[in-house]
Enzyme design. Structure first.
Site, PDB file in Angstrom:
ATOM      1  N   ASP A 388      28.693  -6.117 -52.204  1.00 59.28           N
ATOM      2  CA  ASP A 388      28.303  -4.977 -51.426  1.00 59.28           C
ATOM      3  C   ASP A 388      28.638  -5.009 -50.076  1.00 59.28           C
ATOM      4  OD1 ASP A 388      27.696  -2.898 -53.192  1.00 59.28           O
ATOM      5  OD2 ASP A 388      25.840  -3.543 -53.575  1.00 59.28           O
ATOM      6  N   TYR A 469      22.860   2.556 -54.926  1.00 63.76           N
ATOM      7  CA  TYR A 469      21.642   1.770 -54.812  1.00 63.76           C
ATOM      8  C   TYR A 469      21.151   1.468 -53.347  1.00 63.76           C
ATOM      9  CZ  TYR A 469      19.806  -0.769 -58.870  1.00 63.76           C
ATOM     10  OH  TYR A 469      19.177  -1.196 -59.827  1.00 63.76           O
TER      11      TYR A 469
HETATM   12 CU   LIG Z   1      19.725  -3.275 -60.976  1.00 66.45          CU
END
Ligand SMILES: [Cu+2]
Ligand SMILES: *[C@@H]1O[C@H](CO)[C@@H](O)[C@H](O)[C@H]1NC(C)=O
Ligand SMILES: *[C@@H]1O[C@H](CO)[C@@H](O)[C@H](O)[C@H]1NC(C)=O
Ligand SMILES: *[C@@H]1O[C@H](CO)[C@@H](O)[C@H](O)[C@H]1NC(C)=O
Ligand SMILES: *[C@@H]1O[C@H](CO)[C@@H](O)[C@H](O)[C@H]1NC(C)=O
Ligand SMILES: *[C@@H]1O[C@H](CO)[C@@H](O)[C@H](O)[C@H]1NC(C)=O
Ligand SMILES: *[C@@H]1O[C@H](CO)[C@@H](O)[C@H](O)[C@H]1NC(C)=O
Length: 869
Positions: A388, A469
């Site tokens: 990420d 997320y």
């Molecule tokens: Cu997760």
């Protein structure tokens, strides 16, 4: 400057992209700025304090003036950004962090401030090939010595570039949309919807997500999957549709791109024609369609639970903060601790020069990389993997929501960064606050007294929202000298399509059911994955010469003379064994917590002659932090080898090995810029400058309780650094506050009159004059009256140590529920469609725009690149 003309051409071409990007980011950040705006948030301001860092922050991001001078210099002095390339795009511009030796000279020995250098990242493409190249420029102008060099010294590949499989993301987007359009008859039949080129947010449309199946030497193979857009709730990653198509991208040139097979209901078709033929057959099985609905909404507006309408208890800080924050230098001090805060676009927050009592404990503590690695039976989930930092965990530190992301009394710090020639600011991206735990730090009841002390700690928090997320990262400081790094995850999980026949009466459970996840909806199951999030802790315990000692508690059989004759032979007992770790290695949290990892200073002892040390231990959360389950991941290649163990201890080469990873490792996983395996090369680590890399995260097997969002209380993991004979005693004693309640019978009362426990009254005195806004002015008075009271209280057997509340406190509703309305207004007043676009930009992974937002295969803009188009 013949070259500059083409530079300006390419930069203006870039501006086209940057403009839309800038617009998105600015709208996003101004929307958040409202959240952080200092106005109306009275408790955020503390004008009475004039606190200054002892030195300039050597890690401070380039400011606007530095960046402008740099652009001017590049304009006048380089032909780099034209170099006969077809396209160029100056992406990232940020501080090249100074070398540790230069900083130490400055902070510790009164040397000059380290030279300021910048790091640039530029997309350069030519013909079939595209590269993301890095340069260092410095000392920053104005200087007569400014130069530009390929940035290689901190990459153990020796390179300054990675190949980018894509040079024109718009072409790729266009192509993907074309595939969707050409297959609209198929998608309408199987999925009940089609892609809409003209409105990528069309709630009734389809969007396309992708994952790279292979990235090697500029070649990329992708799997695309159709998704519903999830506009109402941003639940896109819960809305896979189970129809997939493979892409082959052998070079960066669009003419070479081809589509491969189509996949539906477990069957691979050679091409769309074959799938169409199959669909004509009466035996063709159509699967259930995974539709959006209220089930993906994060809140339930219909609930009428009466308790929900009554506000919960909240923390207040009526006398102002007890920490000190120098905003100019991003320097914090609190209860013996001090440190500098620094940010980077890829790796978010790092803390530097963490000291206790003015002695350095840790030179750098910060995020390196966040891996999420999936598995599954279908082409999207199997091999799905994100690193990420590639998407920018720093630039995706969006504004925190006061009162909810952080307590109402928190203070906020912005995150500024430079891209494509512009400076962006995410307002209120980091919060700092002190908090008192519900549980005391210390207590004891004895025959004659009871003592209890509060557990108050300092938190530095940020949230990086990367697509679906949200990673919340806390650096927490405790009164005893402990430091904790805590990670919590929330947001939408990535669901896997669950293939179930559309008209089956009883849902069949095939052999793969529950192998990779659990059913959460008719057409979706969860997708198991590991989160492994890597941090760097450059310890300097009483100087840089340190040794990692493994202290094991073990069972033991031993005879003691004095045991005889009652114990016949050896006694079964236990003891400690101390063993230095001599070579660079990976370590795992031991079973039964039987080993302690101690970063010791062999030459420094405490008052009792014991080596001063800090212990590294798995902290609070759901079990020990995890490392990657997958061994030699097919997708990861060599790009994230640090994920294979819980923690690592290495000889620190702070200048040439400043990190375990590089954000562009994602683009060349087989030949990453920074290859961690090369850093673990058996060097001797006794009495050396050590660096510890440790992982947070966990094995995330989402269940129905992760729908609609993963919850942070159970997704947490942490590591704690705890003083271990580092001090001569518990230093929290000097800082903590609490009370001693004497239970002895007063001497003047008659002999034998025992004081009942419930006779003890804790006296609290209040004066009526105080108003909330006057509180700060009363601090000194408080200190004085506190002394008086302490004296007074001794008479009734109650002794307060540390401050206490003695005046009435006026708590404005604003302190508890900050007014956020003007943020929303600003957002709505943004450019037409702003809200929708921002929401998309902020929301996870979005189609089209998201790839288009930033120029380059370098990254995917907002959301996870390559994930959604
Ligand atoms: Cu997760
Ligand atoms: C840091 O040290 C390395 C290795 O000695 C050197 O090549 C590099 O230029 C230094 N970086 C800065 C920013 O001074
Ligand atoms: C650059 O050199 C010139 C000539 O020696 C000098 O006057 C000037 O002060 C220098 N500038 C800087 C920024 O060092
Ligand atoms: C879509 O179909 C047209 C007409 O057959 C074809 O020319 C084009 O290449 C197709 N597009 C894609 C992306 O496959
Ligand atoms: C589709 O695949 C089939 C089977 O491999 C092949 O015979 C056919 O030529 C392909 N059609 C197209 C348009 O590529
Ligand atoms: C703090 O530093 C001072 C000066 O070096 C020293 O005398 C004192 O003992 C230290 N206190 C702690 C708790 O380490
Ligand atoms: C992983 O790769 C290493 C190095 O190539 C090899 O020694 C090891 O056997 C591999 N492990 C597995 C389970 O494939």
């Amino acid at each position: 400057m013949a070259s500059w003309r083409s530079v300006s051409v390419s930069i203006s071409a870039l501006v086209v992209f940057v403009v839309s990007l800038a617009y998105l980011l600015i709208s996003a950040s101004s929307s958040t700025s409202a959240l952080g705006g200092q106005q109306d948030l009275g408790p955020l301001k503390h004008p009475h304090r004039h606190f200054q860092a002892p030195a300039e922050n050597p890690w401070a991001e380039l400011d606007d003036a530095e960046a402008s001078q740099l652009y001017l210099w590049l304009h006048e002095n380089t032909n780099l950004f034209d170099s006969a390339s077809d396209t160029n795009a100056l992406n990232l511009v940020e501080l090249l962090r100074p070398n540790k030796s230069d900083v130490a000279d400055y902070l510790d020995h009164g040397g000059p401030p380290p030279e300021r250098w910048a790091r640039l990242s530029n997309l350069e493409s030519k013909g079939d090939e595209a590269f993301v190249k890095e340069y260092m420029v410095g000392p920053l102008p104005p200087s007569n010595h400014t130069q530009i060099l390929p940035l290689t010294y901190c990459h153990n590949s020796g390179r300054n570039s990675v190949r980018s499989p894509i040079s024109d993301v718009f072409a790729l987007l266009d192509w993907a949309l074309g595939i969707g359009e050409n297959a609209s008859d198929i998608t309408l039949d199987l999925l009940g919807a089609k892609t809409n080129r003209h409105d990528l947010d069309d709630p009734d449309g389809l969007v396309i997500g992708s994952r790279p199946a292979l990235i090697d030497s500029g070649r990329m193979v992708h799997w695309l999957e159709f998704f519903r857009p999830g506009m109402k709730s941003d639940g896109r990653s819960l809305l896979p549709q189970g129809l997939y198509v493979k892409l082959d991208i052998p070079t960066a040139r669009p003419e070479t791109w081809t589509t491969g097979g189509w996949f539906y209901n477990g069957i691979l078709y050679d091409n769309d024609t074959m799938l169409r033929e199959a669909m004509k057959s009466p035996d063709f099985e159509r699967l259930v369609v995974n539709e959006d609905g209220g089930w993906t909404d994060t809140e339930d507006p219909a609930s009428v639970a009466p308790e929900r309408d009554m506000p919960p208890p909240l923390s207040i800080q009526p006398y102002g903060p007890r920490y000190h924050l120098d905003r100019a230098e991003n320097y914090v001090s609190w209860m013996g601790f001090s440190f500098y805060v620094a940010t980077s676009q890829a790796t978010a927050v790092s803390l530097f020069d963490i000291r206790y009592n003015d002695t350095r404990i840790i030179y750098q503590l910060g995020l390196q990389e966040a891996l999420a690695h999936y598995a599954g039976v279908e082409p999207m989930q199997s091999g799905l993997e994100f690193l990420d930092t590639f998407f920018g965990m720093g630039k995706m530190m969006f504004s925190l929501v006061p009162g909810l992301d952080c307590p109402g009394h928190a203070e906020y710090v912005d995150m500024s960064y430079h891209r494509g020639g512009k400076m962006y600011t995410n307002k209120n991206a980091i919060c700092v606050f002190e908090y008192t735990s519900d549980a005391p730090l210390q207590r004891h009841t004895s025959a004659f007294s009871a003592t209890v002390s509060r557990n108050t700690y300092l938190v530095v928090r940020s949230v990086s929202t990367v697509g679906n997320y949200d990673y919340t990262i806390d650096y927490i400081f405790y009164l005893d000298g402990s430091i904790e790094v805590k990670l919590r995850a929330s947001g939408y999980i990535f669901g896997a399509f669950h293939a179930e026949p559309r008209h089956s009466a009883v849902p069949p459970r095939d052999s793969s059911t529950n192998e990779y996840g659990y059913r959460i909806h008719p057409g979706v199951q969860t997708s198991m994955h590991d989160h492994v999030v890597n941090f760097r802790a450059d310890f300097d315990i009483c100087g840089t010469a340190n040794t990692l000692v493994r202290t094991t508690v073990e069972p033991l059989k031993r005879e003691y003379d004095w045991d005889e004759p009652e114990v016949d032979g050896p006694r079964n007992t236990m003891h400690m064994v101390h063993e230095p770790i001599t070579r660079e290695t990976g370590l795992n949290w031991p079973k039964n917590a039987r080993e302690m990892y101690l970063v010791t200073s062999p030459s420094a002892t405490n008052k009792w002659g014991e080596s001063r040390a800090y212990r590294i231990l798995p902290g609070t959360g759901m079990g020990n932090p995890a490392h990657l389950t997958i061994v030699n991941s097919t997708t990861l290649g060599n790009s994230a080898a640090w994920s294979s163990a819980d923690l690592w201890v290495l000889r620190n080469h702070p200048d040439t090995e400043p990190s375990s990873a590089h954000e562009n490792n994602y683009l060349e996983p087989l030949a990453p810029l920074v290859d961690f395996t090369k850093m673990v090369d058996s060097e001797d680590i006794e009495g050396e400058d050590l660096v510890v890399y440790f992982n947070l995260g966990g094995h995330h097997v989402p269940t129905s309780q992760d729908v609609p969002n993963t919850l942070m209380h159970t997704s947490a993991s942490s590591v704690v650094f705890m003083p271990f004979n580092y001090f001569d005693e518990d230093v929290s004693r000097a800082w903590r506050q609490g009370v001693r309640v004497d239970r002895r019978p007063p001497a003047r009362e008659g002999v034998g009159s025992a004081v009942e426990k419930d006779e003890v009254k804790i006296k609290t005195k209040r004066t009526a004059d105080a108003q909330g806004e006057e509180n700060n002015r009363h601090r000194d008075e408080d200190a004085q009256s506190e002394k008086d009271k302490r004296h007074e209280d001794e008479d009734d057997g109650v002794t307060w140590f540390g401050g206490r509340y003695t005046r009435d406190v006026l708590v404005s509703p604003q302190m508890l529920t900050p007014d956020l309305s003007h943020y929303m207004r600003e957002r709505d007043e943004g450019e037409a469609g702003g809200w929708k676009t921002v929401r998309n930009a902020v929301g996870g992974g979005l189609v089209g725009l998201f790839v288009g937002k930033e120029r380059a295969g370098e990254e995917g803009g907002r959301g996870r690149g390559g994930m959604d188009w």
